[in-house]
Design a protein around this motif. Structure first.
Motif, PDB file in Angstrom:
ATOM      1  N   GLY A 265       0.879  -1.154   0.067  1.00 33.57           N
ATOM      2  CA  GLY A 265      -0.189   0.116  -0.047  1.00 33.57           C
ATOM      3  C   GLY A 265       0.758   1.202   0.062  1.00 33.57           C
ATOM      4  N   CYS A 266       0.620   2.044  -0.908  1.00 33.75           N
ATOM      5  CA  CYS A 266       1.368   3.459  -0.898  1.00 33.75           C
ATOM      6  C   CYS A 266       0.375   4.688  -1.024  1.00 33.75           C
ATOM      7  CB  CYS A 266       2.217   3.337  -2.172  1.00 33.75           C
ATOM      8  SG  CYS A 266       3.739   4.685  -1.912  1.00 33.75           S
ATOM      9  N   GLY A 267      -0.698   4.713  -0.123  1.00 34.43           N
ATOM     10  CA  GLY A 267      -1.368   5.991  -0.109  1.00 34.43           C
ATOM     11  C   GLY A 267      -0.834   7.138   0.646  1.00 34.43           C
ATOM     12  N   VAL A 268      -1.584   7.892   1.348  1.00 37.13           N
ATOM     13  CA  VAL A 268      -1.304   8.871   2.132  1.00 37.13           C
ATOM     14  C   VAL A 268      -0.239   8.404   3.290  1.00 37.13           C
ATOM     15  CG1 VAL A 268      -2.154  10.922   3.785  1.00 37.13           C
ATOM     16  CG2 VAL A 268      -3.470   9.902   1.823  1.00 37.13           C
ATOM     17  N   VAL A 269      -0.548   7.417   4.109  1.00 41.00           N
ATOM     18  CA  VAL A 269       0.263   6.614   4.865  1.00 41.00           C
ATOM     19  C   VAL A 269       1.477   6.075   4.197  1.00 41.00           C
ATOM     20  CG1 VAL A 269       0.599   5.171   6.935  1.00 41.00           C
ATOM     21  CG2 VAL A 269      -1.436   6.731   6.603  1.00 41.00           C
ATOM     22  N   GLY A 270       1.170   5.272   3.372  1.00 36.27           N
ATOM     23  CA  GLY A 270       2.337   4.362   2.962  1.00 36.27           C
ATOM     24  C   GLY A 270       3.511   5.246   2.231  1.00 36.27           C
TER      25      GLY A 270
ATOM     26  N   VAL B  95      17.730  -0.562   6.843  1.00 41.07           N
ATOM     27  CA  VAL B  95      16.642  -1.124   6.450  1.00 41.07           C
ATOM     28  C   VAL B  95      16.398  -0.598   5.045  1.00 41.07           C
ATOM     29  CG1 VAL B  95      15.462  -1.446   8.552  1.00 41.07           C
ATOM     30  CG2 VAL B  95      15.459   0.728   7.389  1.00 41.07           C
ATOM     31  N   GLU B  96      15.869  -1.448   4.199  1.00 38.61           N
ATOM     32  CA  GLU B  96      16.138  -1.188   2.735  1.00 38.61           C
ATOM     33  C   GLU B  96      14.618  -1.304   2.174  1.00 38.61           C
ATOM     34  OE1 GLU B  96      17.354  -3.693  -1.227  1.00 38.61           O
ATOM     35  OE2 GLU B  96      19.148  -3.164   0.175  1.00 38.61           O
ATOM     36  N   LEU B  97      14.067  -0.518   1.429  1.00 42.05           N
ATOM     37  CA  LEU B  97      12.712  -0.424   0.991  1.00 42.05           C
ATOM     38  C   LEU B  97      12.908  -1.498  -0.372  1.00 42.05           C
ATOM     39  CD1 LEU B  97       9.823   0.087   1.235  1.00 42.05           C
ATOM     40  CD2 LEU B  97      10.288   2.223  -0.202  1.00 42.05           C
ATOM     41  N   ALA B  98      12.450  -2.551  -0.511  1.00 45.41           N
ATOM     42  CA  ALA B  98      12.761  -3.726  -1.320  1.00 45.41           C
ATOM     43  C   ALA B  98      11.531  -3.994  -2.562  1.00 45.41           C
ATOM     44  CB  ALA B  98      13.066  -5.099  -0.622  1.00 45.41           C
ATOM     45  N   GLY B  99      10.469  -3.344  -1.881  1.00 39.63           N
ATOM     46  CA  GLY B  99       9.259  -3.464  -2.768  1.00 39.63           C
ATOM     47  C   GLY B  99       8.103  -2.753  -2.480  1.00 39.63           C
ATOM     48  N   VAL B 100       7.292  -2.205  -3.452  1.00 38.37           N
ATOM     49  CA  VAL B 100       6.164  -1.444  -3.061  1.00 38.37           C
ATOM     50  C   VAL B 100       4.904  -2.084  -3.793  1.00 38.37           C
ATOM     51  CG1 VAL B 100       5.090   0.810  -2.747  1.00 38.37           C
ATOM     52  CG2 VAL B 100       7.570   0.737  -2.549  1.00 38.37           C
ATOM     53  N   ALA B 101       3.990  -2.577  -3.223  1.00 35.66           N
ATOM     54  CA  ALA B 101       2.982  -3.168  -3.787  1.00 35.66           C
ATOM     55  C   ALA B 101       1.698  -2.133  -3.982  1.00 35.66           C
ATOM     56  CB  ALA B 101       2.300  -4.501  -3.117  1.00 35.66           C
ATOM     57  N   VAL B 102       1.168  -2.062  -5.183  1.00 40.95           N
ATOM     58  CA  VAL B 102       0.108  -0.925  -5.290  1.00 40.95           C
ATOM     59  C   VAL B 102      -0.785  -1.502  -6.219  1.00 40.95           C
ATOM     60  CG1 VAL B 102       1.615   0.912  -4.854  1.00 40.95           C
ATOM     61  CG2 VAL B 102       1.244   0.217  -7.240  1.00 40.95           C
TER      62      VAL B 102
ATOM     63  N   THR C 191       5.081  -2.676  -7.743  1.00 38.02           N
ATOM     64  CA  THR C 191       4.451  -3.937  -8.499  1.00 38.02           C
ATOM     65  C   THR C 191       3.135  -3.804  -8.084  1.00 38.02           C
ATOM     66  OG1 THR C 191       4.683  -6.315  -8.273  1.00 38.02           O
ATOM     67  CG2 THR C 191       5.225  -5.407  -6.460  1.00 38.02           C
ATOM     68  N   THR C 192       2.441  -4.760  -8.967  1.00 42.92           N
ATOM     69  CA  THR C 192       0.844  -4.923  -8.609  1.00 42.92           C
ATOM     70  C   THR C 192       0.759  -6.300  -7.950  1.00 42.92           C
ATOM     71  OG1 THR C 192       0.608  -5.738 -10.800  1.00 42.92           O
ATOM     72  CG2 THR C 192      -0.010  -3.399 -10.651  1.00 42.92           C
ATOM     73  N   ASP C 193       1.757  -6.893  -7.918  1.00 46.78           N
ATOM     74  CA  ASP C 193       1.650  -8.401  -7.432  1.00 46.78           C
ATOM     75  C   ASP C 193       2.214  -8.562  -5.998  1.00 46.78           C
ATOM     76  OD1 ASP C 193       1.668 -11.044  -7.076  1.00 46.78           O
ATOM     77  OD2 ASP C 193       2.225 -11.828  -8.845  1.00 46.78           O
ATOM     78  N   ALA C 194       1.696  -8.181  -4.993  1.00 44.21           N
ATOM     79  CA  ALA C 194       1.834  -8.184  -3.485  1.00 44.21           C
ATOM     80  C   ALA C 194       2.079  -9.476  -3.258  1.00 44.21           C
ATOM     81  CB  ALA C 194       0.781  -7.577  -2.561  1.00 44.21           C
ATOM     82  N   THR C 195       1.453 -10.579  -3.582  1.00 43.54           N
ATOM     83  CA  THR C 195       1.860 -11.946  -3.390  1.00 43.54           C
ATOM     84  C   THR C 195       3.306 -12.276  -3.531  1.00 43.54           C
ATOM     85  OG1 THR C 195      -0.516 -12.468  -3.275  1.00 43.54           O
ATOM     86  CG2 THR C 195       0.994 -14.213  -3.238  1.00 43.54           C
TER      87      THR C 195
ATOM     88  N   ARG D  40       8.945 -13.723  -2.652  1.00 40.91           N
ATOM     89  CA  ARG D  40      10.313 -13.833  -3.292  1.00 40.91           C
ATOM     90  C   ARG D  40      11.491 -14.455  -2.703  1.00 40.91           C
ATOM     91  NH1 ARG D  40      11.620  -7.515  -4.755  1.00 40.91           N
ATOM     92  NH2 ARG D  40      13.290  -7.185  -3.028  1.00 40.91           N
ATOM     93  N   GLY D  41      11.434 -14.334  -1.388  1.00 41.13           N
ATOM     94  CA  GLY D  41      12.479 -15.220  -0.262  1.00 41.13           C
ATOM     95  C   GLY D  41      13.355 -14.093   0.178  1.00 41.13           C
ATOM     96  N   ASP D  42      13.378 -12.878   0.013  1.00 38.98           N
ATOM     97  CA  ASP D  42      14.448 -12.083   0.835  1.00 38.98           C
ATOM     98  C   ASP D  42      13.918 -11.054   1.656  1.00 38.98           C
ATOM     99  OD1 ASP D  42      13.282 -10.547  -1.268  1.00 38.98           O
ATOM    100  OD2 ASP D  42      15.264  -9.535  -1.964  1.00 38.98           O
ATOM    101  N   ILE D  43      12.589 -10.977   1.841  1.00 36.50           N
ATOM    102  CA  ILE D  43      11.882 -10.000   2.612  1.00 36.50           C
ATOM    103  C   ILE D  43      11.915 -10.449   4.130  1.00 36.50           C
ATOM    104  CG2 ILE D  43       9.462  -8.648   2.799  1.00 36.50           C
ATOM    105  CD1 ILE D  43      10.916  -8.188   0.376  1.00 36.50           C
ATOM    106  N   ASP D  44      12.232  -9.512   4.837  1.00 31.76           N
ATOM    107  CA  ASP D  44      12.382  -9.589   6.222  1.00 31.76           C
ATOM    108  C   ASP D  44      11.159  -9.133   7.096  1.00 31.76           C
ATOM    109  OD1 ASP D  44      15.128 -10.660   6.597  1.00 31.76           O
ATOM    110  OD2 ASP D  44      15.589  -8.847   5.557  1.00 31.76           O
TER     111      ASP D  44
END
Length: 429
Positions: A12-17, A39-46, A62-66, A71-75
């Protein structure tokens, strides 16, 4: 300091995101020092990838949050989508793939908090949600950590900025409800459809979350008695002022005197001007906590908005990231008491009742008899008459809500009562 960054997926990347992403970028060095690793922002699902998002690398979108979570590297995942789905499925997916979660989703936590906590615990992960209640105000963590050794007996608060803005304007300017709502909408405090705010749904979700934390028991949204504020009038404020009170939409959570049950409710109420919550103005939030050892505590601050809410999200991010590095988890759900949630009828409160009655002898006696028949004691009565009509304002002593509401229904049936103009509870005394 560890050099390999902890990777964060932003859902999510609206007002708060967008504010979360901005702060993560502009304060990256400070966050790394506080956490002990970058801490690294590795992806933004919208949902709408074509929208321009200033300061965010388009390659991260990306539109594919799932797929992002798998993908294996998200903490750590930060969920600021809101609503029930797809947020619930995505959070569950995160847990299944070893990802701790920071959420601002009050509706989902109020409805399915127990299941989400169980999923986090089963996978040895964190679920943090400071931003789900009262925006930037540090409240959830103090209640579930700082007060963990104490016994909380009561929580009463203003947890919706839109409704507080509207009621504050009605109080301070004499505006009617619709006029105050129009101003709140023009200033961006109220949504185009303000139902969730003004009918108390937003506050009820927050009340469910806070009650669960305060009383170590599971409280769902359906357990919270809810009453909106759309019927509050200028006449109600005039009556409140004559009593030395104002009107607020309150979330009230209480432990029964015998400790065997709890209650959770949201409704407008008159509170004395001497109470700390009475001075909360504009769109601010405040929560008054009464604990056995700590006594009375009040948490106050901005309850909504992109930057304030993002502040709470980033606070959780720091805590969860530290836990990741320590290979530990923070506190999870505490529901060991399993106390029942009593219905509203068992709540002991006071009523302020305004009646339109016939202006003739014996009316007051008839009304007083009706109160006595239902076991409700009258505190004060004020009567005004003109041209064969009269208004009668009755304030009761404390009584079970069922007895009070039964009294009101009986009053409606009296031939001498032409109408019940308003009913409001009186709290905070």
């Amino acid at each position: 300091m560890r050099t390999r960054p902890l990777k964060v997926a932003l859902l999510g990347c609206g007002v708060v995101g967008s504010e979360v992403a901005r702060i993560m970028t502009t304060h990256a060095d400070d966050l790394a020092q506080r956490i002990g690793a970058p801490v690294e922002l590795a992806g933004v699902a919208v949902r709408r990838p074509s929208k321009v998002r200033e300061g965010i690398d388009p390659s991260l979108v990306t539109t594919d949050a799932t797929a992002l979570l798998k993908r294996g590297d998200i903490d750590i995942a930060i969920e600021v989508i809101g609503g029930i789905e797809p947020a619930r499925t995505l959070i569950t997916t995160a847990f299944e793939h070893g990802i701790s979660v920071v959420s601002a989703n009050k509706a989902l936590l109020a409805q399915d908090g127990a299941a989400l906590h169980a999923a986090a615990e089963a996978n040895g992960l964190d679920l943090y949600y400071e931003a789900a209640v009262a925006g930037a105000i540090p409240l959830v963590r103090p209640m579930r950590e700082s007060l963990a050794g104490d016994k909380i007996n009561r929580v009463m608060g203003i947890v919706n900025g839109t409704t507080n803005f509207i009621l504050d304007k009605m109080d301070s300017t004499g505006a009617g409800y619709q006029e105050a709502l129009d101003e709140a909408t023009a200033l961006g405090y109220a949504e185009a459809d303000p139902t969730a705010d003004v009918e108390g749904y937003d506050a009820a979700a927050k009340a469910a979350i806070l009650a669960g934390i305060a009383f170590h028991t599971r409280v769902r949204l359906d357990d919270v008695y809810r009453e909106g504020m759309t019927e509050v009038s200028a006449a109600d404020f005039a009556s409140a002022k004559r009593m030395g009170c104002t009107i607020k939409l309150l979330a009230i959570l209480e432990r029964a005197a015998d400790g065997e049950s709890v209650t959770a409710r949201v409704h407008p109420a008159m509170i004395p001007l001497t109470h700390p919550l009475a001075s909360v103005r504009e769109a601010y939030n405040a929560v008054f906590v009464e604990a056995e050892a700590a006594g009375q505590l009040m948490f106050y601050g901005p309850g909504a908005g992109g930057a304030p809410t993002a502040s709470a999200v980033l606070g959780d991010l720091v805590a969860v990231a530290r836990n990741k590095l320590a290979e530990a988890t923070g506190p999870g759900e505490s529901a060991y008491t399993q106390l029942p949630v009593s219905p509203m009828g068992e709540v002991v409160t006071r009523y302020h009742i305004s009646l339109d009655v016939a202006d003739k002898p014996g009316v007051l006696a008839q009304v007083a008899t009706t109160f006595a028949e239902h076991g409700v004691s009258i505190d004060t009565v004020r009567q005004q008459g003109k041209d064969g009509e009269a208004s009668l304002v009755v304030v009761t002593h404390r009584a079970p809500d069922a007895a009070l509401s039964g009294t009101v229904e009986a009053l409606r049936k009296l031939d001498t009562v032409r109408g019940v103009a308003s009913i409001m509870r009186v709290e905070g005394e």
